[in-house]
Design a protein around this motif. Structure first.
Motif, PDB file in Angstrom:
ATOM      1  N   MET A   1      64.797 138.479  -0.702  1.00 38.17           N
ATOM      2  CA  MET A   1      64.578 137.627  -1.867  1.00 38.17           C
ATOM      3  C   MET A   1      63.217 137.914  -2.503  1.00 38.17           C
ATOM      4  O   MET A   1      63.099 137.992  -3.733  1.00 38.17           O
ATOM      5  CB  MET A   1      64.706 136.161  -1.482  1.00 38.17           C
ATOM      6  CG  MET A   1      66.113 135.786  -1.129  1.00 38.17           C
ATOM      7  SD  MET A   1      66.262 134.046  -0.753  1.00 38.17           S
ATOM      8  CE  MET A   1      68.030 133.856  -0.860  1.00 38.17           C
ATOM      9  N   GLU A   2      62.205 138.130  -1.674  1.00 36.20           N
ATOM     10  CA  GLU A   2      60.868 138.440  -2.190  1.00 36.20           C
ATOM     11  C   GLU A   2      60.860 139.761  -2.948  1.00 36.20           C
ATOM     12  O   GLU A   2      60.192 139.895  -3.980  1.00 36.20           O
ATOM     13  CB  GLU A   2      59.879 138.490  -1.026  1.00 36.20           C
ATOM     14  CG  GLU A   2      58.452 138.764  -1.465  1.00 36.20           C
ATOM     15  CD  GLU A   2      57.489 138.834  -0.297  1.00 36.20           C
ATOM     16  OE1 GLU A   2      56.612 139.718  -0.327  1.00 36.20           O
ATOM     17  OE2 GLU A   2      57.610 138.018   0.644  1.00 36.20           O
ATOM     18  N   MET A   3      61.616 140.742  -2.466  1.00 34.61           N
ATOM     19  CA  MET A   3      61.669 142.053  -3.107  1.00 34.61           C
ATOM     20  C   MET A   3      62.183 141.928  -4.548  1.00 34.61           C
ATOM     21  O   MET A   3      61.594 142.484  -5.475  1.00 34.61           O
ATOM     22  CB  MET A   3      62.566 142.981  -2.288  1.00 34.61           C
ATOM     23  CG  MET A   3      62.604 144.400  -2.768  1.00 34.61           C
ATOM     24  SD  MET A   3      63.421 145.520  -1.593  1.00 34.61           S
ATOM     25  CE  MET A   3      65.066 144.847  -1.516  1.00 34.61           C
ATOM     26  N   TYR A   4      63.246 141.165  -4.741  1.00 32.83           N
ATOM     27  CA  TYR A   4      63.797 140.992  -6.083  1.00 32.83           C
ATOM     28  C   TYR A   4      62.901 140.101  -6.946  1.00 32.83           C
ATOM     29  O   TYR A   4      62.803 140.295  -8.153  1.00 32.83           O
ATOM     30  CB  TYR A   4      65.226 140.450  -6.016  1.00 32.83           C
ATOM     31  CG  TYR A   4      66.234 141.553  -5.820  1.00 32.83           C
ATOM     32  CD1 TYR A   4      66.987 142.032  -6.886  1.00 32.83           C
ATOM     33  CD2 TYR A   4      66.407 142.152  -4.588  1.00 32.83           C
ATOM     34  CE1 TYR A   4      67.889 143.062  -6.719  1.00 32.83           C
ATOM     35  CE2 TYR A   4      67.299 143.187  -4.399  1.00 32.83           C
ATOM     36  CZ  TYR A   4      68.042 143.646  -5.469  1.00 32.83           C
ATOM     37  OH  TYR A   4      68.928 144.684  -5.307  1.00 32.83           O
ATOM     38  N   GLU A   5      62.217 139.129  -6.336  1.00 35.64           N
ATOM     39  CA  GLU A   5      61.262 138.310  -7.090  1.00 35.64           C
ATOM     40  C   GLU A   5      60.121 139.166  -7.606  1.00 35.64           C
ATOM     41  O   GLU A   5      59.666 138.998  -8.738  1.00 35.64           O
ATOM     42  CB  GLU A   5      60.722 137.172  -6.215  1.00 35.64           C
ATOM     43  CG  GLU A   5      61.728 136.080  -5.965  1.00 35.64           C
ATOM     44  CD  GLU A   5      61.295 135.091  -4.891  1.00 35.64           C
ATOM     45  OE1 GLU A   5      60.169 135.206  -4.347  1.00 35.64           O
ATOM     46  OE2 GLU A   5      62.097 134.193  -4.582  1.00 35.64           O
ATOM     47  N   ARG A   6      59.659 140.120  -6.802  1.00 36.15           N
ATOM     48  CA  ARG A   6      58.594 141.025  -7.231  1.00 36.15           C
ATOM     49  C   ARG A   6      59.050 141.876  -8.422  1.00 36.15           C
ATOM     50  O   ARG A   6      58.287 142.114  -9.353  1.00 36.15           O
ATOM     51  CB  ARG A   6      58.149 141.942  -6.095  1.00 36.15           C
ATOM     52  CG  ARG A   6      57.288 141.283  -5.067  1.00 36.15           C
ATOM     53  CD  ARG A   6      56.816 142.322  -4.080  1.00 36.15           C
ATOM     54  NE  ARG A   6      56.054 141.757  -2.995  1.00 36.15           N
ATOM     55  CZ  ARG A   6      55.487 142.489  -2.044  1.00 36.15           C
ATOM     56  NH1 ARG A   6      55.598 143.810  -2.049  1.00 36.15           N
ATOM     57  NH2 ARG A   6      54.793 141.910  -1.084  1.00 36.15           N
ATOM     58  N   LEU A   7      60.288 142.358  -8.362  1.00 38.21           N
ATOM     59  CA  LEU A   7      60.820 143.137  -9.481  1.00 38.21           C
ATOM     60  C   LEU A   7      60.854 142.299 -10.753  1.00 38.21           C
ATOM     61  O   LEU A   7      60.501 142.769 -11.830  1.00 38.21           O
ATOM     62  CB  LEU A   7      62.224 143.658  -9.164  1.00 38.21           C
ATOM     63  CG  LEU A   7      62.314 144.880  -8.278  1.00 38.21           C
ATOM     64  CD1 LEU A   7      63.752 145.163  -7.903  1.00 38.21           C
ATOM     65  CD2 LEU A   7      61.701 146.085  -8.961  1.00 38.21           C
ATOM     66  N   GLU A   8      61.276 141.052 -10.629  1.00 42.08           N
ATOM     67  CA  GLU A   8      61.318 140.164 -11.797  1.00 42.08           C
ATOM     68  C   GLU A   8      59.919 139.859 -12.313  1.00 42.08           C
ATOM     69  O   GLU A   8      59.689 139.835 -13.519  1.00 42.08           O
ATOM     70  CB  GLU A   8      62.062 138.868 -11.471  1.00 42.08           C
ATOM     71  CG  GLU A   8      63.552 138.989 -11.577  1.00 42.08           C
ATOM     72  CD  GLU A   8      64.012 139.550 -12.911  1.00 42.08           C
ATOM     73  OE1 GLU A   8      63.813 138.905 -13.965  1.00 42.08           O
ATOM     74  OE2 GLU A   8      64.565 140.659 -12.916  1.00 42.08           O
ATOM     75  N   ASP A   9      58.979 139.637 -11.404  1.00 43.07           N
ATOM     76  CA  ASP A   9      57.593 139.376 -11.817  1.00 43.07           C
ATOM     77  C   ASP A   9      57.010 140.567 -12.571  1.00 43.07           C
ATOM     78  O   ASP A   9      56.143 140.398 -13.422  1.00 43.07           O
ATOM     79  CB  ASP A   9      56.709 139.049 -10.607  1.00 43.07           C
ATOM     80  CG  ASP A   9      57.038 137.692  -9.997  1.00 43.07           C
ATOM     81  OD1 ASP A   9      57.746 136.894 -10.649  1.00 43.07           O
ATOM     82  OD2 ASP A   9      56.595 137.434  -8.854  1.00 43.07           O
TER      83      ASP A   9
END
Length: 185
Positions: free
Chosen positions: A93-101
């Motif tokens: 989940m953090e990996m995809y949040e980083r991409l979105e950020d």
């Protein structure tokens, strides 16, 4: 080169510096070097070349190697056990949040040359397995997970999309300072 600097700042990529020939060197997440090089080259409209080979182009991307890997950090030693299912879920989940950020993942369709930005949201992640890579240090793992991901392109909200299954490999390492597993970039 001013357009390149604006683009680098827009995507929030750290500028590593310049080569002896004056080429820009960028840090990008490990494993995404080719994607970033392709995206940057397409965004610059062919006026510049981005590549993972700093010897052949005016702008090169290099893996962002975490400082914690190069310098010993006091803290908890790496556990012998592989990351738990909860660790893998949290990090997916953090990996995809980083991409979105970072504004999403820029892509270029090779058949048409058309550019787009992919946005994604992980609704759930289930650990399949973890393994150590050859030559890995203690606490370094590559885990496979089955994700339920909502994906969309352009100006959209991925959380409004129907989640679909997607397999993902997640590079994970033990961070002694944080005393927990973290993403390997």
């Amino acid at each position: 080169m001013d357009d390149a600097l604006v683009l680098i700042e827009r995507y929030g990529l750290p500028l590593e510096g310049r080569s002896g020939e004056g080429w820009l060197l960028l840090k990008v997440p490990t494993g995404f070097e080719l994607q970033w090089a392709t995206a940057l080259a397409s965004q610059l409209g062919g006026r510049s070349t981005a590549t993972t080979d700093s010897a052949t182009a005016p702008m090169a991307v290099v893996p962002d190697v975490a400082e914690s890997k190069s310098a010993p950090v006091a803290g908890a030693p790496a556990p012998d056990d592989e990351p738990s299912a909860a660790d893998v879920r949290r990090l997916a989940m953090e990996m995809y949040e980083r991409l979105e950020d970072a504004g999403g993942l820029p892509i270029t369709l090779t058949a048409t040359g058309r550019s787009a930005t992919i946005h994604g949201k992980v609704f759930d992640a289930r650990k399949e397995s973890c393994r150590r890579q050859p030559g890995a240090k203690p606490g370094e793992w590559e885990c496979e997970a089955e994700l339920m991901v909502g994906l969309c392109s352009g100006d959209c909200d991925p959380s409004a999309e129907e989640p679909l299954p997607k397999g993902e490999r997640i590079p994970i390492h033990w961070d002694p300072a944080q005393r927990r597993f973290t993403l390997d970039y």
